[in-house]
Every structure is written in structure tokens, then in C-alpha cells.
Scaffold this motif. Structure first.
Motif, PDB file in Angstrom:
ATOM      1  N   TYR A 126       7.339  11.235  -3.289  1.00 11.07           N
ATOM      2  CA  TYR A 126       6.488  12.398  -3.032  1.00 11.07           C
ATOM      3  C   TYR A 126       5.058  12.163  -3.504  1.00 11.07           C
ATOM      4  N   GLN A 127       4.874  11.323  -4.515  1.00  5.77           N
ATOM      5  CA  GLN A 127       3.512  10.955  -4.900  1.00  5.77           C
ATOM      6  C   GLN A 127       2.783  10.283  -3.740  1.00  5.77           C
ATOM      7  N   VAL A 128       3.407   9.256  -3.162  1.00 10.01           N
ATOM      8  CA  VAL A 128       2.716   8.517  -2.103  1.00 10.01           C
ATOM      9  C   VAL A 128       2.593   9.364  -0.838  1.00 10.01           C
ATOM     10  N   GLU A 129       3.598  10.206  -0.568  1.00  3.74           N
ATOM     11  CA  GLU A 129       3.519  11.053   0.615  1.00  3.74           C
ATOM     12  C   GLU A 129       2.355  12.050   0.513  1.00  3.74           C
ATOM     13  N   LEU A 130       2.189  12.657  -0.653  1.00  7.62           N
ATOM     14  CA  LEU A 130       1.079  13.598  -0.818  1.00  7.62           C
ATOM     15  C   LEU A 130      -0.258  12.873  -0.778  1.00  7.62           C
ATOM     16  N   ARG A 131      -0.319  11.670  -1.328  1.00  9.03           N
ATOM     17  CA  ARG A 131      -1.566  10.904  -1.256  1.00  9.03           C
ATOM     18  C   ARG A 131      -1.901  10.520   0.179  1.00  9.03           C
ATOM     19  N   LEU A 132      -0.867  10.372   1.021  1.00 10.70           N
ATOM     20  CA  LEU A 132      -1.075  10.056   2.427  1.00 10.70           C
ATOM     21  C   LEU A 132      -1.409  11.296   3.257  1.00 10.70           C
ATOM     22  N   GLY A 133      -1.485  12.468   2.593  1.00  8.51           N
ATOM     23  CA  GLY A 133      -1.866  13.688   3.287  1.00  8.51           C
ATOM     24  C   GLY A 133      -0.730  14.401   3.992  1.00  8.51           C
ATOM     25  N   ARG A 134       0.509  14.083   3.633  1.00 11.42           N
ATOM     26  CA  ARG A 134       1.666  14.673   4.308  1.00 11.42           C
ATOM     27  C   ARG A 134       2.238  15.845   3.512  1.00 11.42           C
ATOM     28  N   CYS A 135       1.344  16.692   3.036  1.00  2.00           N
ATOM     29  CA  CYS A 135       1.765  17.825   2.201  1.00  2.00           C
ATOM     30  C   CYS A 135       2.619  18.810   2.995  1.00  2.00           C
ATOM     31  N   ARG A 136       2.172  19.153   4.187  1.00  2.00           N
ATOM     32  CA  ARG A 136       2.906  20.147   4.991  1.00  2.00           C
ATOM     33  C   ARG A 136       4.302  19.648   5.344  1.00  2.00           C
ATOM     34  N   GLU A 137       4.416  18.322   5.607  1.00  2.00           N
ATOM     35  CA  GLU A 137       5.715  17.773   5.970  1.00  2.00           C
ATOM     36  C   GLU A 137       6.686  17.773   4.794  1.00  2.00           C
ATOM     37  N   ARG A 138       6.180  17.707   3.574  1.00  2.00           N
ATOM     38  CA  ARG A 138       7.056  17.523   2.412  1.00  2.00           C
ATOM     39  C   ARG A 138       7.190  18.754   1.531  1.00  2.00           C
ATOM     40  N   VAL A 139       6.356  19.753   1.712  1.00  2.00           N
ATOM     41  CA  VAL A 139       6.393  20.896   0.809  1.00  2.00           C
ATOM     42  C   VAL A 139       7.729  21.635   0.902  1.00  2.00           C
ATOM     43  N   GLY A 140       8.320  21.710   2.106  1.00  2.00           N
ATOM     44  CA  GLY A 140       9.614  22.368   2.250  1.00  2.00           C
ATOM     45  C   GLY A 140      10.708  21.655   1.481  1.00  2.00           C
ATOM     46  N   GLU A 141      10.686  20.322   1.492  1.00  2.00           N
ATOM     47  CA  GLU A 141      11.680  19.538   0.750  1.00  2.00           C
ATOM     48  C   GLU A 141      11.528  19.773  -0.749  1.00  2.00           C
TER      49      GLU A 141
ATOM     50  N   ASP B  70       0.854  -1.181   0.000  1.00  2.00           N
ATOM     51  CA  ASP B  70       0.000   0.000   0.000  1.00  2.00           C
ATOM     52  C   ASP B  70       0.894   1.236   0.000  1.00  2.00           C
ATOM     53  N   ASP B  71       0.280   2.421   0.055  1.00  2.00           N
ATOM     54  CA  ASP B  71       1.064   3.655   0.006  1.00  2.00           C
ATOM     55  C   ASP B  71       2.005   3.792   1.198  1.00  2.00           C
ATOM     56  N   ALA B  72       1.554   3.382   2.391  1.00  2.00           N
ATOM     57  CA  ALA B  72       2.415   3.491   3.574  1.00  2.00           C
ATOM     58  C   ALA B  72       3.648   2.617   3.430  1.00  2.00           C
ATOM     59  N   HIS B  73       3.456   1.399   2.938  1.00  2.00           N
ATOM     60  CA  HIS B  73       4.590   0.491   2.712  1.00  2.00           C
ATOM     61  C   HIS B  73       5.522   1.054   1.648  1.00  2.00           C
ATOM     62  N   ALA B  74       4.939   1.596   0.577  1.00  2.00           N
ATOM     63  CA  ALA B  74       5.743   2.193  -0.492  1.00  2.00           C
ATOM     64  C   ALA B  74       6.556   3.367   0.040  1.00  2.00           C
ATOM     65  N   SER B  75       5.949   4.181   0.884  1.00  2.00           N
ATOM     66  CA  SER B  75       6.652   5.340   1.440  1.00  2.00           C
ATOM     67  C   SER B  75       7.876   4.908   2.226  1.00  2.00           C
TER      68      SER B  75
ATOM     69  N   GLY C  10      -6.297  10.998  -7.284  1.00  2.00           N
ATOM     70  CA  GLY C  10      -5.470  10.312  -8.279  1.00  2.00           C
ATOM     71  C   GLY C  10      -5.181  11.195  -9.475  1.00  2.00           C
ATOM     72  N   GLY C  11      -4.681  10.590 -10.534  1.00  2.00           N
ATOM     73  CA  GLY C  11      -4.347  11.328 -11.744  1.00  2.00           C
ATOM     74  C   GLY C  11      -3.025  12.056 -11.610  1.00  2.00           C
ATOM     75  N   PHE C  12      -2.616  12.728 -12.701  1.00  2.00           N
ATOM     76  CA  PHE C  12      -1.350  13.455 -12.706  1.00  2.00           C
ATOM     77  C   PHE C  12      -1.425  14.611 -11.715  1.00  2.00           C
ATOM     78  N   PRO C  13      -0.396  14.859 -10.896  1.00  2.00           N
ATOM     79  CA  PRO C  13       0.868  14.121 -10.788  1.00  2.00           C
ATOM     80  C   PRO C  13       0.877  13.108  -9.648  1.00  2.00           C
ATOM     81  N   LEU C  14      -0.281  12.868  -8.998  1.00  2.00           N
ATOM     82  CA  LEU C  14      -0.290  12.055  -7.781  1.00  2.00           C
ATOM     83  C   LEU C  14      -0.388  10.564  -8.048  1.00  2.00           C
ATOM     84  N   GLY C  15      -0.856  10.175  -9.234  1.00  2.00           N
ATOM     85  CA  GLY C  15      -0.972   8.756  -9.534  1.00  2.00           C
ATOM     86  C   GLY C  15      -2.088   8.097  -8.736  1.00  2.00           C
TER      87      GLY C  15
END
Length: 456
Positions: A162-177, A115-120, A247-252
Motif C-alpha cells: 500500500y505504500q508503493v501503491e499510494l506513491r504511484l497515485g492509486r489512492c482511489r483504487e486502494r482506499v476501499g481495500e 522501482d515502485d511499479a516493479h515493487a507493486s 515521502g516520509g511516514f507512512p508512505l516511505g
């Protein structure tokens, strides 16, 4: 996870249980790099020399043995005895690929994910391993080519992570990176789109719009037009249609359990290696034209796009129609088959794994890449029309790929002889059949050796 023994990211080093090796000469280091890059495979002496010397001397063959002795002596300190092997002008390093950071990174990227968590988690580990400059301090034509492949693998891991992280709702944690990555990757459409999506989903909509405008302006300065995917993304943003779970571009799409309607239409994208889809449009249309089926065929970018109605049996498309496509299209071509529309189908046809398979195939071969949800469609496995076991899992998005080859004259002769005599067909080389029976007068196979056929 166990740490790799051999590291190529950030330079060259080898350490196990606190013991390290010391290769003092650049040629010894280059030999180790070349053998590690081969991933336990055999390397021809001439190729190995090109890694070690920009202009191999006449004494190169003899010097290889001197370098190998020094390498064996150092590797023995780590407990690797007799791993530098040579026979008949071929050399290899008999070490598990996962002991090498670059191959462990590839494994983590392509490993099955629940799943997305495992992929992350797996992708985060891959990115940790590939920090720094690959093969820092080394310079040669062969090494530069391998360095480029390493950087591309890291880019794949970044995009997927970053696709799976954003799908998991971790936008704030990853936007700086993503903001930190943007100056270096401002021309990368996927990473830029992920930054725009992260800003938008984090509520920073003016910054998202400004980043989009900056990307568009950069393209204009170079005389380039805005890709359709980016235009579609911006439209979704303006219409409040961009969501982390949409889903869809760019989140898959989510990993583990497809959200695609099982009755969705298959979209097939056929990309000729020549880059001229108009040259194969009629041939592709003939394969997708049947008295009981109406498949719209159009050209998008450098692909011929075919949309197959949902009531057409998927086995028929992936099995029989692809075999006929291999027989009909004279150009080398890569095929992407998706349930989520033309965009994903084109991306599959352009995937690095598909293009690499196409580049390494003999003329007349067709490379087929299935999306993960297509590969796992209910009712697709089993039966005579498609053998899914011949598809190998590759790539950052759990793609499934195989190669078809058509040699009409030889196949027709072989198939006819096989039917007439009832004897088994063999070749002087390795042959793997695609299914147990010919399609029409064609024998379809995953690998067909180009040597002379004989009958057993």
C-alpha cells in the motif's frame, strides 16, 4: 510466475501437474509442515518431535522413521525421490524453498526491486499467495509460533504494497481495500496511517480526520498516548503537507534512485536490547565525540539518537565508529543508520530483521541495519574502512544488515599474537572477517565462533 508446489497458507496441500498427495495422519502432516518450515535446513530430532507431538512419547525416535517412510512414499508421487533425509539425529527436506508458498512470499518481499511499479507487482503476487488462514486446521505450540511469523510476513507485504501503491497515485483504487482491513487492524499504526493517507489523498478529508480521531480515541481507552509519527502525520495533513510524492511516514521513499540529498546528515539510532537507553548513552556519546566533530546525542523513546554532520566521511561512521561502538557498548544493541532522519533510523533499529538477528546473537553483539539509500551512497564502497559485501539485504524496505561482535580479551590476545607472529589466525569454527585489519586492538567480524582460538 510458477506456482508453489507446497502450500501452508489456507491449510496444508501439495500438488504438482495435477497430482496431489494424501497424508492421512495428523502426525505425518505435522512432520511435513516442520520440514517445510525449516527451509531446506537440518532440524534436530528433538525439535522435530516437538512439532509432531505436544508430549513426545518414548518411542518418538522410532516413530519418526515410520512417518518418514509414509512421507517419502507420498512425495514420490510428485516426483520428489529421496528428499526426506536424516543423518546423525538431524532431518531435512531437500526441496527448493521457492517450491513452498511461505518461502516464496518471503522471497518476493525481500527481492531487489527496480522501482515502485516493479515493487507493486512483486508485492501483489506475495499477497495473492498468502491469502487465507495460515496452517488452517493445525494446532500446537510450535505451529502457532510459525503461524504468527507467517501472519507478520503478510502484514509486512501489505504495508509495503500500500505504500508503493499510494506513491504511484492509486489512492482511489486502494482506499476501499484499506477500509475493509481497518476493523481487523484498527490497532496497527502503519496500516491505519496508510488508510488515513489514502482517504486524504483521495479528497475524502473529513473521513481521514474521523479515522484519525477514532484511532486516537482507541488509544486513550487503553491508556496509551498518540505516537509521535501519527501526530506528525496529522500536522502535515492540516498544513497541506501530505503528498503522494513527498515521502516520509507512512508512505516511505521511492524505490530506485534515492531522492535524498547526497550531503544529508547521517542519523544513527542505537537501541539497547534492555530497552533502557540511558544505560548506554554515555558509552555511545564517547564513540561519537571527537575533537574535530560535534555530534548531538539525545534519547528518543528507547533509542540513543546521534546526528552526524554531513562533512564527516560516511565510511568513518559505518566502518570505524561502528566497530568502536561494538567494543564500547556492553549491552546487546541494534543500530539503524539513515539519511532521512531519526524516525527512519529508529524504525531500522526496530525492524523485524534487526530484532531477529539480535535475538539470535551471543551477548556483546551489535546488529547494524542500513537504509537502502545509505548502502548505495556514492563513494561508500571500496577502501579499508567499511566492507559493504558483509551486509546482507533483508526486510520489507530493502534493509542491509550485519552483526558485529566484540570479545575484548580474546580479540586483543589474538590481534597481538597475529601482529607479533605474522601467522594466520583461525578458530575451531567458522570465522568471517569484517575487514583485513584490526581496528585498534580489536578484530571485527561478521561471524566469530565462540570456540577456542588456535593459530594456524
Amino acid at each position: 510466475m510458477v506456482e508453489p508446489v507446497f502450500r501452508l497458507w489456507g491449510g496444508l496441500s501439495a500438488e504438482l501437474n495435477g497430482v496431489s498427495i494424501d497424508l492421512r495422519r495428523a502426525r505425518e502432516q505435522r512432520m511435513l509442515v516442520a520440514l517445510l518450515a525449516a527451509k531446506r535446513g537440518w532440524t534436530a530430532r528433538e525439535s522435530l518431535c516437538e512439532w509432531i507431538w505436544d508430549e513426545p512419547p518414548e518411542s518418538a525416535a522410532n516413530e519418526l522413521h515410520h512417518l518418514a517412510r509414509a512421507l517419502r512414499r507420498e512425495l514420490a508421487k510428485l516426483g520428489f525421490d529421496n528428499v526426506v533425509q536424516n543423518r546423525n539425529g538431524l532431518w531435512r527436506l531437500d526441496i527448493p524453498p521457492t517450491s513452498v508458498d511461505v518461502h516464496l512470499v518471503d522471497h518476493l518481499i525481500s527481492a531487489p526491486k527496480n522501482d515502485d511499479a516493479h515493487a507493486s507487482a512483486l508485492l501483489a503476487e506475495a499477497l495473492r499467495l498468502c491469502a487465507g488462514e495460515p496452517l488452517a486446521g493445525f494446532a500446537s505450540g510450535r505451529i502457532e509460533g510459525f503461524r504468527t511469523a507467517m501472519k507478520e510476513a503478510r502484514r509486512h507485504a501489505m504495508v509495503r504494497f500500500y505504500q508503493v501503491e499510494l506513491r504511484l497515485g492509486r489512492c482511489r483504487e486502494r482506499v476501499g481495500e484499506l477500509l475493509a482491513l481497518f476493523p481487523e487492524h484498527a490497532g496497527d499504526m502503519k496500516l491505519t496511517a496508510l488508510l488515513i493517507a489514502a482517504l486524504w489523498l483521495d479528497g475524502r478529508r473529513p473521513e481521514a480526520s474521523a479515522t484519525f480521531q477514532q484511532y486516537q480515541e482507541n488509544l486513550r481507552e487503553h491508556g496509551l498516548s498518540l505516537p509521535r509519527e501519527m501526530n506528525d502525520l496529522y500536522t502535515r495533513m492540516l498544513n497541506d503537507g501530505l503528498t503522494a510524492t513527498g515521502g516520509g511516514f507512512p508512505l516511505g521513499d521511492l524505490i530506485g534512485g534515492s531522492t535524498v540529498d547526497n550531503k544529508a546528515q547521517l542519523t544513527v539510532a542505537v537501541r539497547p536490547d534492555s530497552g533502557k537507553p540511558e544505560e548506554i548513552r554515555d558509552a555511545v556519546a564517547s564513540v561519537f565525540t571527537h575533537k574535530d566533530v560535534d555530534c548531538p546525542v539525545r534519547i528518543e523513546d528507547d533509542c540513543v539518537i546521534c546526528v552526524v554532520p554531513a562533512d564527516v566521511e560516511r565510511k568513518r561512521v559505518i566502518g570505524v565508529w561502528m566497530a568502536r561502538l561494538a567494543e564500547t557498548v556492553d549491552h546487546q544493541a541494534s543500530v539503524g543508520i539513515s539519511l532521512t532522519g531519526a524516525g527512519n533510523a529508529r524504525e531500522l533499529a526496530h525492524s523485524p530483521s534487526a530484532l531477529a538477528a539480535l535475538a539470535g546473537a551471543a551477548r556483546g553483539r551489535l546488529v547494524i541495519t542500513l537504509a537502502n539509500d545509505v548502502r548505495h551512497l556514492d563513494g561508500l564502497a571500496g577502501g579499508r574502512r567499511v566492507d559493504l559485501d558483509k551486509f546482507d539485504r533483508v526486510g520489507e524496505n530493502d534493509e542491509w544488515i550485519r552483526v558485529l561482535q566484540d570479545d575484548r580479551t580474546r580479540h586483543k590476545h589474538t590481534a597481538n599474537h597475529h601482529r607479533a607472529s605474522g601467522r594466520a589466525v583461525a578458530s575451531a569454527g567458522h570465522t568471517v572477517t569484517f575487514n583485513n585489519s584490526p581496528v585498534g586492538s580489536q578484530v571485527t567480524a561478521a561471524v566469530i565462533n565462540n570456540s577456542q582460538w588456535r593459530t594456524a
